[in-house]
Enzyme design. Structure first.
Site, short mmCIF file in Angstrom:
data_model
loop_
_atom_site.label_atom_id
_atom_site.label_comp_id
_atom_site.label_asym_id
_atom_site.label_seq_id
_atom_site.Cartn_x
_atom_site.Cartn_y
_atom_site.Cartn_z
N CYS A 1 0.85 -1.18 0.00
CA CYS A 1 0.00 0.00 0.00
C CYS A 1 0.89 1.22 0.00
O CYS A 1 2.07 1.13 0.33
CB CYS A 1 -0.86 0.07 1.26
SG CYS A 1 -2.03 -1.27 1.42
N GLY B 1 -0.21 0.29 -5.00
CA GLY B 1 -1.53 -0.31 -4.84
C GLY B 1 -2.51 0.21 -5.86
O GLY B 1 -2.63 1.42 -6.01
N GLY C 1 1.36 -2.13 5.59
CA GLY C 1 2.00 -3.21 6.37
C GLY C 1 0.98 -4.22 6.81
O GLY C 1 -0.22 -4.08 6.52
N CYS D 1 12.37 -4.00 4.68
CA CYS D 1 12.01 -4.98 3.64
C CYS D 1 12.95 -4.86 2.43
O CYS D 1 12.92 -3.86 1.72
CB CYS D 1 10.57 -4.75 3.22
SG CYS D 1 10.10 -5.72 1.79
N CYS E 1 5.39 -13.61 2.56
CA CYS E 1 5.65 -12.46 3.43
C CYS E 1 4.45 -12.22 4.33
O CYS E 1 3.31 -12.27 3.87
CB CYS E 1 5.89 -11.21 2.57
SG CYS E 1 6.17 -9.73 3.55
N CYS F 1 15.20 -7.35 6.23
CA CYS F 1 14.48 -8.63 6.40
C CYS F 1 14.62 -9.41 5.10
O CYS F 1 14.33 -8.89 4.02
CB CYS F 1 13.00 -8.34 6.68
SG CYS F 1 11.97 -9.83 6.69
N CYS G 1 11.60 -13.80 3.00
CA CYS G 1 11.01 -14.45 1.82
C CYS G 1 12.03 -15.36 1.12
O CYS G 1 11.65 -16.24 0.37
CB CYS G 1 10.41 -13.42 0.86
SG CYS G 1 11.50 -12.07 0.40
#
Ligand code: AMP
Length: 452
Positions: free
Chosen positions: A2, A28, A103, A236, A382, A433, A436
């Site tokens: 988003c 989005g 998120g 991310c 994720c 992170c 994934c």
């Protein structure tokens, strides 16, 4: 997935929010919405569709007031329907609040079940609504304290904007999963998911909102709070690989430069004996440039993308083979006839796109089609805000690279290594992170979700 945008104390708040959302449309495309405040009450409008389809001059005029927040949505939790569009607006005992959230919360269903068992009624199935309930139930004196108390109870990923009649709060979760940046348009503070939103409205970038930071914006100016115990950063990495816009500056880096270096690294790790390098547009282009420059193989736009494809289109009754990808991508015929090519893309998820693209390259006469991917194999879904399918649909969760190569019918297939990926964010590799690619989730969550 988003995008959020907000502006405080500006005579054209909703018009600028509309433009900010326009620049964040890539984050989005399902729904768009704006909530504004005229100092006494909130106004809001949200609809399914693209920013350009949702808002008209008249709707924007009705969104009066000098502060506004907006949201573009791609559902990662909650279904794709109007009741789940944001900003989410509610009235409670102390006034009205509008929330725009990017998120996913990992303990939302737990909190929701608890609240429902105590009689709370929910209007949507978004995890964002949980935050509204927690704010409304808080007994703290000020709005920012109520928000901090609410955020202290949720876990997971959030970059948030909350608007009340007189104040705006911006917050980023303590791990910093999703980006959130602060800017300034003359006197007015602006906040957005990415800096590309600032560029469009002529705002200047001030700084990143820090993980765990809560900003209160009101007539007294901006106040920063750091109410939560510090956590390791888990930004991310997929924002750099695929999601963010290349012209944006997030997580202290320019997305284009990181993306290009992924391609450079990929060329060093997995060269290919070919005559041309072709990007899969658009997300594969910066990495392909890096790959071509490093390997000194000519870069050719051998695949052209139609930028005007909507989300739905009417298929002919007699189904055309590979129609889904064909409407968006088409190879340049003649260019690759009898040639050895390498196609570079940013990621393989289900591998259906790559399979269809390779078939198109072969129909266009390519003699050999080698595939290079500027990220490691995606093996795990994720839970922090990127829309990935369930684990069983991720091809790399159950297939080796060799098997995937066979499935997509490539002469060779290589992915960027995890070490190579980390090199591209050198000096800060531990701040991202990689769940994934590794399955090492930085936050625990109910294990059943892994196989949902
Ligand atoms: P697939 O056919 O599922 O392997 O799709 C791979 C393509 O989807 C790649 O070209 C990526 O650029 C793109 N992609 C990667 N992640 C996502 C995502 N979360 N949502 C939509 N598209 C994505």
């Amino acid at each position: 997935m988003c995008g959020i945008f907000g502006i405080f104390n500006h005579s054209e708040a909703s018009n600028h929010t509309y433009l900010g959302l326009y620049a964040l449309q890539h984050r989005g495309q399902e729904s768009a919405g704006i909530a504004s405040s005229d100092g006494k009450r909130l106004h809001h409008y949200r609809q399914m569709g693209l920013v350009s389809e949702v808002f008209t001059r008249e709707t924007l005029k009705r969104l009066s007031g000098e502060s506004a927040i907006g949201h573009v949505r791609y559902s990662t939790s909650g279904s794709s329907e109007l009741k789940n569009a944001q900003p989410f607006v509610v009235d409670y005992a102390k006034g009205s609040i509008a929330i725009a959230h990017n998120g996913n919360l990992t303990n939302a269903s737990l909190i929701r079940a608890e609240l429902e068992s105590n009689g709370s009624i929910f209007q949507s199935n978004m995890d964002t609504e949980v935050i509204a309930h927690l704010i409304a139930r808080s007994k703290a004196k000020t709005f920012v304290e109520r928000t901090i108390q609410a955020l202290g109870q949720v876990e997971g990923a959030y970059s948030l904007l909350i608007l009340t009649e007189r104040e705006m709060v911006a917050a980023r979760d303590p791990f910093g999963f999703r980006p959130l940046v602060l800017g300034q348009l003359r006197e007015a503070p602006v906040i957005g998911s990415e800096t590309c939103a600032f560029d469009l409205i002529g705002a200047k970038f001030v700084r990143e909102i820090q993980p765990g930071e809560v900003l209160l914006i009101n007539e007294d100016g901006i106040r920063s709070f750091n109410p939560f115990s510090p956590k390791p950063r888990h930004q991310c990495i997929f924002e750099f690989i695929y999601f963010a816009r290349p012209d944006s500056f997030i997580f202290n880096r320019n997305v284009y430069q990181v993306r290009k270096s992924l391609g450079t690294q990929l060329a060093r790790e997995s060269p290919a004996d070919v005559e041309m390098v072709i990007p899969i547009p658009d997300s594969g282009i910066p990495a392909t440039l890096g790959y071509a420059q490093e390997s000194k193989i000519p870069f050719e736009m051998g695949m052209i993308r139609n930028h005007y494809v909507g989300r739905t289109f009417i298929e002919p009754e007699q189904s055309i083979r590979h129609f889904g990808v064909k409407i968006k991508l088409n190879p340049v015929k003649g260019l690759m006839k009898g040639r050895r090519i390498v196609a570079v893309d940013d990621s393989i998820v289900r591998a259906t796109t790559s399979r269809k693209i390779n078939r198109m390259f072969r129909h266009a006469g390519a003699k050999e089609v080698h595939v290079r991917i500027s990220s490691p194999p995606i093996t795990h879904p994720c839970f922090f805000g990127i829309d990935t399918p369930k684990r069983s649909e991720l091809i790399a969760s159950s297939h080796t690279v060799k098997e995937i190569q066979k499935f997509i019918n490539a002469n060779s297939l290589s992915y960027l290594s995890l070490e190579g990926l980390k090199k591209c964010v050198q000096g800060e590799a531990e701040n991202f992170c990689y769940a994934c690619f590794t399955g090492d989730y930085p936050i625990s969550f109910p294990i059943e979700r892994l196989n949902e």
